[in-house]
Design a protein around this motif. Structure first.
Motif, short mmCIF file in Angstrom:
data_model
loop_
_atom_site.label_atom_id
_atom_site.label_comp_id
_atom_site.label_asym_id
_atom_site.label_seq_id
_atom_site.Cartn_x
_atom_site.Cartn_y
_atom_site.Cartn_z
N LYS A 153 52.21 44.65 -2.90
CA LYS A 153 53.09 44.17 -1.84
C LYS A 153 54.02 43.12 -2.42
CE LYS A 153 51.11 44.36 2.58
NZ LYS A 153 50.52 43.60 3.67
N PRO A 154 55.30 43.15 -2.05
CA PRO A 154 56.21 42.12 -2.54
C PRO A 154 55.87 40.77 -1.92
CG PRO A 154 57.32 43.56 -0.98
CD PRO A 154 55.97 44.13 -1.21
N LYS A 155 56.08 39.71 -2.71
CA LYS A 155 55.81 38.37 -2.22
C LYS A 155 57.10 37.73 -1.76
CE LYS A 155 51.91 37.69 -5.29
NZ LYS A 155 51.38 36.92 -6.38
N ALA A 156 57.07 37.06 -0.62
CA ALA A 156 58.25 36.36 -0.11
C ALA A 156 58.42 35.06 -0.89
CB ALA A 156 58.08 36.07 1.38
N PRO A 157 59.66 34.72 -1.27
CA PRO A 157 59.87 33.45 -1.97
C PRO A 157 59.61 32.28 -1.03
CG PRO A 157 61.97 34.52 -1.49
CD PRO A 157 60.90 35.47 -1.08
N SER A 158 59.23 31.17 -1.63
CA SER A 158 58.97 29.99 -0.82
C SER A 158 60.16 29.06 -0.87
CB SER A 158 57.72 29.28 -1.34
OG SER A 158 57.95 28.87 -2.68
#
Length: 189
Positions: free
Chosen positions: A44-49
């Motif tokens: 799953k792609p990770k959302a940037p913080s």
């Protein structure tokens, strides 16, 4: 499916078969080795913080810089504050107040020599003289002369080579003629 070959040897899947056996070989009888592979891993792609809120405009507008007076632009060169230092047929050299040079180069002639042998800017305006119509300060020395059949022709000359253009079977015309078709002075309305 039966494959028939007339070649001396047949190479199939790394096996060399003599000509006699080649006629009876079927591609369905051959087994190709299975290649090793790993199963695909799906991540799953990770959302940037971080803070992704829209940027707010500054409270006050920055001061606009003072605009300079429009410079004199001639032949594509901004000549504001520049002094012409030298000319040749394909270049002009300018100098500013600090001594920096600006060189204008062109693939077509910028200047032409006058009767005194000095380089001057090209003048493309036709003018009349006792010798006829022509342009004095132009590298092609265009002129309009009478041709052998009594008509007029445009002649251009460069480095001793002369080319002339004329209209064949054209009616004589006036030097002044109406620009728009509705300005035809010879036809009454």
């Amino acid at each position: 499916m039966l494959a028939m070959f007339t070649a001396v040897a047949v190479v199939i899947a790394g096996l060399t078969l003599p000509h006699a056996e080649a006629a009876a070989v079927s591609t369905d009888d051959l087994v190709a080795p299975v290649l090793d592979s790993q199963p695909s891993v799906i991540t799953k792609p990770k959302a940037p913080s971080g803070d992704f809120a829209p940027v707010q405009a500054p409270a006050s507008e920055p001061e606009s810089p003072e605009l300079a007076e429009p410079a004199s632009v001639e032949n594509g060169v901004d000549r504001g504050g520049l002094v012409l230092e030298s000319r040749s047929e394909y270049q002009n050299v300018f100098v500013d107040g600090d001594g920096a040079q600006v060189v204008q180069l062109s693939p077509k002639p910028l200047n032409v020599k006058n009767d005194d042998g000095e380089w001057v800017e090209i003048d493309a305006a036709f003018g009349g003289s006792p010798d006829g119509w022509g342009v004095e300060l132009h590298p092609l020395s265009p002129r309009i002369d009478e041709n052998r059949s009594g008509g007029r022709e445009l002649i251009v000359e460069r480095h001793g080579h002369e080319v002339s253009f004329s209209l064949m079977d054209a009616d004589a015309g006036d030097w002044e003629s109406p620009f728009w078709f509705w300005d035809d002075w010879s036809t009454p309305f």
